[in-house]
Motif scaffolding. Structure first.
Motif, short mmCIF file in Angstrom:
data_model
loop_
_atom_site.label_atom_id
_atom_site.label_comp_id
_atom_site.label_asym_id
_atom_site.label_seq_id
_atom_site.Cartn_x
_atom_site.Cartn_y
_atom_site.Cartn_z
N GLU A 74 0.85 -1.19 0.00
CA GLU A 74 0.00 0.00 0.00
C GLU A 74 0.89 1.24 0.00
O GLU A 74 2.08 1.14 -0.27
CB GLU A 74 -0.97 -0.03 1.18
CG GLU A 74 -0.40 -0.48 2.49
CD GLU A 74 0.52 0.54 3.09
OE1 GLU A 74 0.07 1.64 3.38
OE2 GLU A 74 1.71 0.23 3.29
N LEU A 75 0.33 2.39 0.31
CA LEU A 75 1.05 3.65 0.13
C LEU A 75 2.33 3.71 0.96
O LEU A 75 3.40 4.05 0.45
CB LEU A 75 0.13 4.83 0.48
CG LEU A 75 0.71 6.23 0.25
CD1 LEU A 75 1.12 6.40 -1.20
CD2 LEU A 75 -0.32 7.28 0.65
N THR A 76 2.24 3.39 2.24
CA THR A 76 3.42 3.44 3.09
C THR A 76 4.49 2.45 2.64
O THR A 76 5.68 2.76 2.61
CB THR A 76 3.04 3.17 4.56
OG1 THR A 76 2.05 4.11 4.97
CG2 THR A 76 4.25 3.28 5.47
N GLY A 77 4.06 1.24 2.29
CA GLY A 77 5.01 0.23 1.84
C GLY A 77 5.70 0.63 0.55
O GLY A 77 6.91 0.42 0.39
N MET A 78 4.96 1.23 -0.38
CA MET A 78 5.57 1.65 -1.63
C MET A 78 6.54 2.80 -1.41
O MET A 78 7.63 2.84 -2.01
CB MET A 78 4.47 2.07 -2.63
CG MET A 78 5.01 2.54 -3.97
SD MET A 78 6.03 1.30 -4.81
CE MET A 78 4.78 0.09 -5.23
N TYR A 79 6.16 3.74 -0.54
CA TYR A 79 7.07 4.85 -0.26
C TYR A 79 8.37 4.35 0.35
O TYR A 79 9.46 4.78 -0.03
CB TYR A 79 6.40 5.85 0.68
CG TYR A 79 7.30 7.00 1.07
CD1 TYR A 79 7.48 8.08 0.21
CD2 TYR A 79 8.00 6.99 2.27
CE1 TYR A 79 8.32 9.13 0.55
CE2 TYR A 79 8.84 8.03 2.62
CZ TYR A 79 8.99 9.10 1.76
OH TYR A 79 9.83 10.13 2.10
N ARG A 80 8.28 3.41 1.28
CA ARG A 80 9.48 2.86 1.91
C ARG A 80 10.33 2.11 0.89
O ARG A 80 11.56 2.20 0.91
CB ARG A 80 9.10 1.94 3.06
CG ARG A 80 10.29 1.37 3.81
CD ARG A 80 9.89 0.75 5.12
NE ARG A 80 8.92 -0.32 4.92
CZ ARG A 80 8.37 -0.97 5.94
NH1 ARG A 80 8.64 -0.64 7.18
NH2 ARG A 80 7.50 -1.94 5.69
N LYS A 81 9.67 1.38 -0.03
CA LYS A 81 10.41 0.66 -1.05
C LYS A 81 11.16 1.62 -1.96
O LYS A 81 12.35 1.41 -2.25
CB LYS A 81 9.44 -0.19 -1.88
CG LYS A 81 10.12 -1.01 -2.98
CD LYS A 81 9.09 -1.84 -3.74
CE LYS A 81 9.78 -2.69 -4.79
NZ LYS A 81 10.52 -1.89 -5.80
N LEU A 82 10.51 2.69 -2.38
CA LEU A 82 11.18 3.66 -3.24
C LEU A 82 12.31 4.36 -2.50
O LEU A 82 13.38 4.62 -3.08
CB LEU A 82 10.17 4.69 -3.75
CG LEU A 82 9.09 4.16 -4.71
CD1 LEU A 82 8.11 5.27 -5.06
CD2 LEU A 82 9.72 3.58 -5.97
N PHE A 83 12.10 4.64 -1.24
CA PHE A 83 13.14 5.30 -0.45
C PHE A 83 14.35 4.40 -0.28
O PHE A 83 15.51 4.84 -0.39
CB PHE A 83 12.59 5.70 0.92
CG PHE A 83 13.61 6.39 1.79
CD1 PHE A 83 13.87 7.74 1.63
CD2 PHE A 83 14.30 5.68 2.76
CE1 PHE A 83 14.82 8.38 2.43
CE2 PHE A 83 15.25 6.31 3.57
CZ PHE A 83 15.49 7.65 3.39
#
Length: 243
Positions: free
Chosen positions: A229-238
């Motif tokens: 979801e949004l938090t997981g994708m942001y962390r992956k991109l980071f």
């Protein structure tokens, strides 16, 4: 292949050379097999070591991929919205049934329903997700997809809070309302459906809205069971682009 402190390039090269030698002469394989760490994926280590370090990609700014990152975040945001909008109505339905069962059901039913509410309110959401996604398939043999496991976990967790909201709303309705409905010939289920529950739902709108906001934020916990979801994708991109 080895990670060292920044600036210690010579140490990294020596460690990489030692690892390459251990891979080529089979030492690393023997060590890994001794401790049960060797698997088929590691047969490719020799090929990877021959082409290490990988060729650097053409220098480009992270902003070159910005539209693609925005698209990934939008897709992840849609997953977050689906998680929240599917689990909250289910939580409301379960919570309402529990509240009605505790107040208007048989006396023996109140004890297990109360235990259900206290157990779910007293344990972390993450633990409940782990039980649904990892433990239940081991016990039942039925595998639940990670997205629906997240929906089910959120719904069950928040159903306990909604049960208390609706119990308070039902208790706020004067007892005379039920007595008047029964005196007019309505059955208890009919009186609840037409008289009591509609009034209670109006009363509990503020706390239910607050719970929906909290549930929307708690969808981030679902990333621990592989729901991107949004938090997981942001962390992956980071993590993929730390600089």
């Amino acid at each position: 292949m080895a990670l060292v402190r920044k600036g210690e390039d010579r140490l990294r090269e020596k460690l990489n050379d030692a690892l390459k030698k251990a891979i080529n002469d089979g030492t690393l394989k023997r060590i890994y097999k001794k401790y049960g760490l060797w698997n088929d994926d590691q047969t490719r280590l020799a090929d990877v070591a021959q082409h290490w370090p990988p060729l650097a990609e053409a220098a480009s700014s992270r902003w070159d991929n910005f539209p693609y990152y925005v698209w990934l975040l939008l897709v992840a945001s849609w997953t977050t919205i689906k998680l929240a909008c599917l689990s909250m109505p289910l939580a409301i339905l379960i919570g309402l049934l529990i509240a009605i069962g505790r107040l208007y059901g048989p006396r023996w039913l109140g004890v297990p329903l109360e235990a259900y509410v206290e157990l779910l309110r007293g344990t972390p959401l993450l633990l409940q997700l782990f039980v649904i996604y990892y433990v239940l398939p081991q016990l039942t043999g039925v595998t639940i997809p990670e997205f629906w496991a997240g929906v089910l976990g959120l719904a069950i967790n928040y159903s306990a809070y909604e049960a208390e909201n609706y119990r308070a709303g039902l208790l706020a309705i004067p007892r005379g309302q039920m007595e008047a409905a029964l005196s007019l010939g309505m059955s208890t289920p009919t009186a609840l459906r037409r008289i009591i529950v509609p009034q209670a739902m109006r009363i509990v709108i503020p706390p239910v809205t607050n719970d929906f906001i909290a549930l929307f934020k708690d969808t981030s916990v679902c990333t621990m069971i592989s729901v991107i979801e949004l938090t997981g994708m942001y962390r992956k991109l980071f993590n993929d682009h730390p600089k």
